[in-house]
Structure formats: structure tokens, C-alpha cells
Design a protein around this motif. Sequence first.
Motif, PDB file in Angstrom:
ATOM      1  N   PRO A  50     -10.371  14.876  12.243  1.00  0.00           N
ATOM      2  CA  PRO A  50      -9.866  15.348  10.622  1.00  0.00           C
ATOM      3  C   PRO A  50     -11.625  15.161   9.374  1.00  0.00           C
ATOM      4  O   PRO A  50     -12.697  14.409  10.717  1.00  0.00           O
ATOM      5  N   GLU A 186       7.865  14.283  12.116  1.00  0.00           N
ATOM      6  CA  GLU A 186       6.769  14.728  11.132  1.00  0.00           C
ATOM      7  C   GLU A 186       7.862  16.014  10.323  1.00  0.00           C
ATOM      8  O   GLU A 186       7.863  17.293  11.316  1.00  0.00           O
ATOM      9  N   THR A 199      -0.982  22.130  14.492  1.00  0.00           N
ATOM     10  CA  THR A 199      -1.497  21.355  13.451  1.00  0.00           C
ATOM     11  C   THR A 199      -0.830  19.322  13.541  1.00  0.00           C
ATOM     12  O   THR A 199      -1.960  18.378  12.954  1.00  0.00           O
ATOM     13  N   ARG A 200       0.340  19.426  13.218  1.00  0.00           N
ATOM     14  CA  ARG A 200       1.661  17.720  13.372  1.00  0.00           C
ATOM     15  C   ARG A 200       1.102  17.613  14.726  1.00  0.00           C
ATOM     16  O   ARG A 200       1.022  16.461  14.391  1.00  0.00           O
ATOM     17  N   SER A 203      -1.685  15.693  14.072  1.00  0.00           N
ATOM     18  CA  SER A 203      -1.683  14.387  12.907  1.00  0.00           C
ATOM     19  C   SER A 203      -0.647  13.701  13.866  1.00  0.00           C
ATOM     20  O   SER A 203      -1.457  12.601  13.304  1.00  0.00           O
TER      21      SER A 203
END
Length: 238
Positions: A50, A186, A199-200, A203
Motif C-alpha cells: 500500500p 467488496e 486488486t480487490r 485489499s
Amino acid sequence: MNVRSESRMPRVLRRLGRATVAGASFAVAGCFTLARPTPPLEEYVLGAVPPAAVAAPARESGAVTVGLRRIDLAPYLATTAIVVRRGSRIVTSGFRRWGEEPGAGILRAVASSLGTAPSIAAVDAAPWPVGAPHDYLIQLHVSHLEGVASEDAMATEGEVQLSASWEIIRSPDGALVARGETARREKGWKVGDYAGLVTRVDSGLAGLASDLAACLSRITSAKAPPDAPSVPLVCATR
């Protein structure tokens, strides 16, 4: 008569030969026309750092060291195929895959995010050197980590799901001091967008690491009397 027939034979053979070559050329051309191009192989890895974690955070005075044990992964996830679930059906693509064993990628991603918490001094992901000192050990159990969409083949909107539970163990004496769960979904994932899915997933794993850090902070800040019964703390995030 025989002489004339014999004189015609070479010309007939030449015509047949030309016809055969022309037919073969047409067949080959037809094959090239009908063939579909093979999609390129796409391989993905977890553990994107991040932006906020680029600079080393200030550590708290009571920061602890943590060891992440080998992950307990649901069997259907223990594959290099990136999983998408439609109802009870598992859908995979032969051209979009994890670039490594998924358990190793999950551990690295969680360790990377967990290591940015001010309450954590250091994180090791298994396997670590024999005798490496840790204040706490964490055992992760991941039951869901995939894209989810409707069973309707025409559906284009989906979401990414993460479900995990864990135990936190005090390393010096092996006592179970906490257990917890994380369940995250998500929305906004477009079916077929594997880069967006990864990407999710990253996350969601960062969120799991945040839950672990919060639970560890509760453990270290708890002031139980010496004679109090040892009851594991329960941490749950949904």
C-alpha cells in the motif's frame, strides 16, 4: 493409337498434379483462416505494498514480534487457477493464473500489511529460521478468497469475497490467547476483470492484516489479574 495415348499421359498427369497442389493450398489457407489466436497467459501475484506503507511507521514502545504459520487453505483454493464462483459452480480460466502457490502469496501479502502496523515490531512468514524468536504465532484458516457472480451466464456485475478465521498463540508457553474471524465482500467487480479481482483480493488481505493487528493490540493492552482464568479473547469483524 498407342503412341498418341502415351503422348497425352504426361499432360494429363501434369494437370492432375496442378489440381492436387491447388487443392492442398486451399485447404491450408482455410485452416489459417479458421484458427483462433491463443490468448496470452496472464499470471498474477499478491502482496502489492500500500502507498501508505512505503515509509516505515514509528513503532510503539510495546511493539511485538509475530510469526505467521503455514496457512490452512480451503482445498478448492489450493490451485494456481484464479477462482470465480457462480452459485455452487467453480469457474476457472486456463489463461489467468496465480504466478505462485496461492498459500505463499497470501502469507506474504498479510505479512507485508501486518508489518506496517505501529504495534508490530517484525513479522516472519513460515518457514522461518529455527529458533527465531516471536512473541506471538498466528494460524490462519482461509475458507473463501474468490470472485463471486450470479449463476446467470449473462451477469457482468460481481464482488470479491474473503472469509478467514485465525488463532493467536503466545509463543513462549503455547497458550491460545485469542481467536477471531474476518468476513469481507467488496462490490463493484466486473466479471472477467482478473486484474481488478486480484486488486480487490489484495485489499481484502490488507483488511485481514488490520483485523489481526487490532486483535494483537487488544491482547497486549489487556491487564488481567495474575490469578484470572485464561480465557481466549474473541475478535470478530464482519
